[in-house]
Design a protein around this motif. Structure first.
Motif, short mmCIF file in Angstrom:
data_model
loop_
_atom_site.label_atom_id
_atom_site.label_comp_id
_atom_site.label_asym_id
_atom_site.label_seq_id
_atom_site.Cartn_x
_atom_site.Cartn_y
_atom_site.Cartn_z
N GLY A 148 19.87 -17.13 54.12
CA GLY A 148 20.30 -15.74 54.01
C GLY A 148 19.29 -14.85 54.69
O GLY A 148 18.78 -15.16 55.75
N LEU A 149 18.95 -13.74 54.08
CA LEU A 149 17.99 -12.81 54.65
C LEU A 149 16.78 -12.65 53.75
O LEU A 149 16.11 -11.63 53.76
N ASP A 150 16.50 -13.66 52.96
CA ASP A 150 15.36 -13.60 52.06
C ASP A 150 14.08 -13.81 52.87
O ASP A 150 13.81 -14.90 53.38
N THR A 151 13.29 -12.78 53.01
CA THR A 151 12.04 -12.87 53.77
C THR A 151 10.84 -12.72 52.84
O THR A 151 9.76 -12.32 53.27
N SER A 152 11.02 -13.06 51.56
CA SER A 152 9.94 -12.87 50.60
C SER A 152 8.88 -13.96 50.70
O SER A 152 7.73 -13.74 50.32
N THR A 153 9.26 -15.14 51.21
CA THR A 153 8.27 -16.21 51.31
C THR A 153 7.31 -15.91 52.46
O THR A 153 7.69 -15.27 53.45
#
Length: 533
Positions: free
Chosen positions: A262-267
């Motif tokens: 998806g667009l999860d850029t938290s890592t």
């Protein structure tokens, strides 16, 4: 006694001057000959420096050796020699199969061109995106990591007279002849809140010019600093241009990121990828802007992006230095991405910019170009940057298939070709206010662009002579306009642009999973064709 001494000194002075001139001509001829041998492998400079016999100045009873002495004529203008050498080198460099751009062939036949072309593998389109395996397969520093594009697909038969008469090819369900691209199936309709390219990319690119001017450009020289920031610090926003290239990079980066996470850029890893892709977008805009500095000096353009061209504001020397400085800063930023794949990709762009300019200089000297050669030049000058920056965005993502990398490249390539073709058409249709530069700027500069080249197919007898003299005689521009209108040159140019836009869209839809970012790239390709500036 002093009179004979003065006469002797004068005689010796004239003889020394003559000997000095002879030595200079010999050195110049030798240097030029060596240069051509290095570039072409042959010596063809002998006729550029004609010799003349000294018999007119020889005494009838002089020794035979003196009467037959040959010296280099000082009557031959140095500018004529320079032009002859320049023409020889340009002719060689502009050839499609020129060795001008090749590295010295290795004994084992494994040498590659400067831009990575290997004649035995030029048509290979497979990309190995496993960087460790790729590097382990590299035998030496001359072996390219990325295989080149053979540049053999231009789709000119789609806009041939036969296609115009309704018997042509079909694209995405529509017969060739339409100047508006048709979107592939499965793409959601344009919605400003969901998949509009400008809305989706705004958070990533709205401040990209400010970031470049603030963080990536810095020099202690105040004039060079001002010149380098010229297009990035515009208060009214005109100087920063349309920013299509960074927009493409960021939208494609997001579309590729959407593949699995998806667009999860938290890592930390994904955050680093996004930061690197943003830096790539900045590098792309810096390279593009540097090319504008250089192009405007070469073309002696007066305006750019609705304001005076940089060389009109700072002078030719400072504009060239500012362009060089931007390329240097872009190269430093590129190296800091720590991705050898991307470094090779983007470095190739700089070589392509030079090749494109050489081809344009060659065409400007003859006034006549063929359509395929013209499109190849456009790829080098415009589409290569878009293609390789999109490809680099996918490579920075990592762990993507060769199909995704190839699709990213083809999307940027075809959008780039379409972009330049529409620029050609708008030069005939637009106004100075809408274009940011004078209308008919190309014709007035003596350039034969796509509409003119299409017109020359049916009006060559009267149009080609005007093209050869670069539209310099009274009535030449009016003749070109009439021929372009009668041959539907602008319409055929737009049709070809639409075909390339559709090829770009098909590449993405085939390789990427559906997402708002993928669809926004499709809509961006349509916007590139259906624009008025």
């Amino acid at each position: 006694m002093q009179a004979p001494i003065r006469l002797l000194a004068s005689t010796l002075g004239r003889r020394t001057c003559k000997q000095t001139k002879i030595a200079k001509w010999r050195n110049l001829r030798s240097s030029a000959n060596d240069m051509v041998i290095r570039r072409t492998g042959t010596s063809d400079c002998a006729d550029l420096f004609p010799l003349s016999y000294a018999s007119s100045r020889s005494k009838p009873n002089a020794p035979v050796a003196y009467r037959q002495e040959r010296y280099y004529s000082t009557a031959l203008p140095i500018e004529a020699i320079k032009e002859s050498v320049k023409s020889s080198l340009l002719d060689e460099a502009a050839k499609t199969d020129s060795t001008f751009w090749d590295e010295k062939a290795a004994p084992n036949g494994s040498a590659h061109a400067l831009n990575g072309i290997n004649r035995h593998s030029a048509h290979s389109r497979q990309y190995n995106v496993d960087i460790e395996k790729r590097l382990s397969d590299v035998a030496d520093v001359d072996t390219p990591i990325n295989q080149p594009d053979p540049l053999d697909e231009w789709f000119l038969d789609y806009v041939s007279p036969k296609a115009l008469n309704g018997h042509g090819h079909y694209l995405n369900g529509n017969a060739a002849g339409s100047s508006s691209p048709q979107k592939p199936k499965g793409v959601a309709p344009l919605d400003e809140r969901i998949n509009d390219p400008f809305s989706l990319s705004r958070p990533d690119v709205h401040d990209i010019s400010a970031t470049i001017g603030r963080d990536l450009i810095g020099t202690d020289h105040p004039v060079l600093n001002s010149a380098a920031r010229y297009f990035f610090d515009s208060e009214d926003g005109k100087g920063k241009g349309k920013q299509v290239r960074p927009m493409m990079v960021m939208l494609l980066s997001r579309a590729v990121m959407h593949l699995d996470n998806g667009l999860d850029t938290s890592t930390p890893r994904l955050s680093h990828i996004v930061k690197s892709q943003r830096r790539l977008a900045e590098i792309t805009e810096m390279i593009h802007t540097a090319s504008l500095f250089h192009d405007d000096v070469i073309d002696d353009a007066h305006t750019r992006r609705g304001q005076p061209a940089a060389h009109k504001a700072f002078g030719n020397k400072m504009a060239i230095l500012a362009g060089d400085y931007l390329l240097a800063r872009a190269s430093i930023s590129l190296a800091r991405l720590r991705n050898v794949d991307v470094v090779e990709c983007m470095s190739t762009v700089i070589e392509h910019l030079v090749r494109g300019e050489v081809l344009q200089i060659k065409d400007s000297r003859t006034g006549v170009a063929d359509m395929e050669g013209y499109l190849r030049k456009n790829f080098y000058k415009t589409a290569s940057l878009m293609a390789n920056s999109c490809k680099s965005a996918a490579l920075l993502r990592g762990n993507v298939s060769s199909e995704v990398v190839d699709a990213s490249y083809r999307y940027g390539k075809h959008v780039g070709v379409a972009f330049q073709l529409i620029d050609d058409a708008l030069d005939f249709e637009g106004s100075a206010a809408s274009l940011g530069k004078p209308a008919l700027a190309d014709l007035n500069a003596g350039l034969s662009t796509a509409p003119v080249l299409f017109a020359a197919e049916s009006h060559g007898e009267e149009l080609i002579p005007a093209m050869a003299r670069k539209f310099k005689e009274p009535g030449d521009i009016e003749l070109a306009l009439r021929c372009v209108k009668e041959a539907n040159g602008v319409t055929r140019t737009k049709m070809l642009a639409a075909i390339h836009a559709e090829k770009a869209m098909d590449a993405l839809v085939t390789a990427l999973e559906p997402s708002p970012y993928r669809d926004s790239l499709v809509h961006l390709a349509c916007r590139v064709v259906d624009r008025s500036r």
